[in-house]
Design a protein around this motif. Structure first.
Motif, PDB file in Angstrom:
ATOM      1  N   GLN A  32       0.805  -1.215   0.000  1.00  0.00           N
ATOM      2  CA  GLN A  32       0.000   0.000   0.000  1.00  0.00           C
ATOM      3  C   GLN A  32       0.839   1.267   0.000  1.00  0.00           C
ATOM      4  N   SER A  33       2.058   1.190   0.494  1.00  0.00           N
ATOM      5  CA  SER A  33       2.887   2.391   0.632  1.00  0.00           C
ATOM      6  C   SER A  33       3.460   2.879  -0.692  1.00  0.00           C
ATOM      7  N   GLN A  34       3.412   2.063  -1.716  1.00  0.00           N
ATOM      8  CA  GLN A  34       4.032   2.452  -2.977  1.00  0.00           C
ATOM      9  C   GLN A  34       3.482   3.769  -3.520  1.00  0.00           C
ATOM     10  N   HIS A  35       2.149   3.912  -3.525  1.00  0.00           N
ATOM     11  CA  HIS A  35       1.603   5.155  -4.075  1.00  0.00           C
ATOM     12  C   HIS A  35       1.687   6.323  -3.095  1.00  0.00           C
ATOM     13  N   LEU A  36       2.007   6.045  -1.837  1.00  0.00           N
ATOM     14  CA  LEU A  36       2.169   7.110  -0.842  1.00  0.00           C
ATOM     15  C   LEU A  36       3.609   7.604  -0.763  1.00  0.00           C
ATOM     16  N   ASN A  37       4.535   6.859  -1.368  1.00  0.00           N
ATOM     17  CA  ASN A  37       5.962   7.145  -1.234  1.00  0.00           C
ATOM     18  C   ASN A  37       6.624   7.261  -2.606  1.00  0.00           C
ATOM     19  N   ASN A  38       5.986   7.991  -3.498  1.00  0.00           N
ATOM     20  CA  ASN A  38       6.531   8.235  -4.844  1.00  0.00           C
ATOM     21  C   ASN A  38       6.882   6.960  -5.593  1.00  0.00           C
ATOM     22  N   GLU A  94      -0.861   8.642   6.656  1.00  0.00           N
ATOM     23  CA  GLU A  94      -1.654   8.238   5.489  1.00  0.00           C
ATOM     24  C   GLU A  94      -1.870   6.721   5.464  1.00  0.00           C
ATOM     25  N   LEU A  95      -0.849   5.968   5.853  1.00  0.00           N
ATOM     26  CA  LEU A  95      -0.963   4.508   5.866  1.00  0.00           C
ATOM     27  C   LEU A  95      -2.004   4.052   6.888  1.00  0.00           C
ATOM     28  N   ILE A 133       5.260   8.451   6.023  1.00  0.00           N
ATOM     29  CA  ILE A 133       3.934   8.204   5.436  1.00  0.00           C
ATOM     30  C   ILE A 133       2.988   7.525   6.415  1.00  0.00           C
ATOM     31  N   GLU A 191      -4.553   5.845   8.013  1.00  0.00           N
ATOM     32  CA  GLU A 191      -5.872   6.246   7.508  1.00  0.00           C
ATOM     33  C   GLU A 191      -6.332   5.321   6.382  1.00  0.00           C
ATOM     34  N   GLN A 192      -5.410   4.876   5.557  1.00  0.00           N
ATOM     35  CA  GLN A 192      -5.750   3.946   4.490  1.00  0.00           C
ATOM     36  C   GLN A 192      -6.242   2.618   5.063  1.00  0.00           C
TER      37      GLN A 192
END
Length: 178
Positions: free
Chosen positions: A113-119, A135-136, A132, A138-139
């Protein structure tokens, strides 16, 4: 590693300390115990079951501090974020919304899941998630909300995460009592 010198009262006391240190409310605490051992009360557990619960609390971020030693660890903010992520994950497992309650499964989910939150670059370990983390978390809560609504049979809702959690738990408790 289990300590063979610990008594049942000492282990129960450690679990209560862990619960307080992790700022875990009573309901989440009992769900965690149930998920780890099948029993919702530490008083009903054997010493190996208590040790298993203590290991679970440690995976959620509890670090026992013994007299004369300073706690080693991560910055407090990151520790709190890891605890929150672990609490939501464990609660989802206790509610039967995910199949694998393990720390490793949570870490795999977070990396993906972190891929789109971390460029585009996924984090490799939860301990590295500080930039992140919010955001993680909350996701994960949004996913948890969607799964609870789905299980409740509700297709659309403007209710907050807390409201859905309360509604789901009310229904869950009703079904358990039946």
């Amino acid at each position: 590693m289990p300590n063979p010198n610990r008594t049942k009262p000492q282990l129960i006391q450690l679990l209560h300390i862990a619960r307080n240190k992790l700022q875990m409310d009573e309901h989440v605490y009992r769900q965690n115990l149930q998920a780890w051992t099948g029993k919702a009360s530490s008083k009903d557990m054997s010493i190996p079951q208590l040790e298993k619960c203590l290991a679970g609390m440690k995976r959620l971020g509890f670090k026992p501090v013994f007299k004369g030693k300073e706690p080693a660890g991560k910055p407090e903010l990151q520790q709190d974020q890891l605890k929150k992520l672990g609490q939501v994950w464990t609660q989802m497992a206790a509610q039967g919304l995910i199949n694998n309650p393990s720390y490793l499964a949570m870490e795999r989910w977070a990396v993906k899941q972190s891929q789109h939150l971390n460029n585009g670059t996924g984090i490799q370990k939860l301990e590295w998630m500080a930039p992140i983390a919010r955001e993680l978390i909350e996701q994960l809560k949004r996913w948890h909300r969607r799964l609870m609504l789905q299980k409740l049979g509700i297709t659309r809702s403007n209710a907050s995460y807390s409201q859905v959690l309360a509604q789901f738990q009310l229904q869950f408790d009703r079904n358990e009592g039946a």
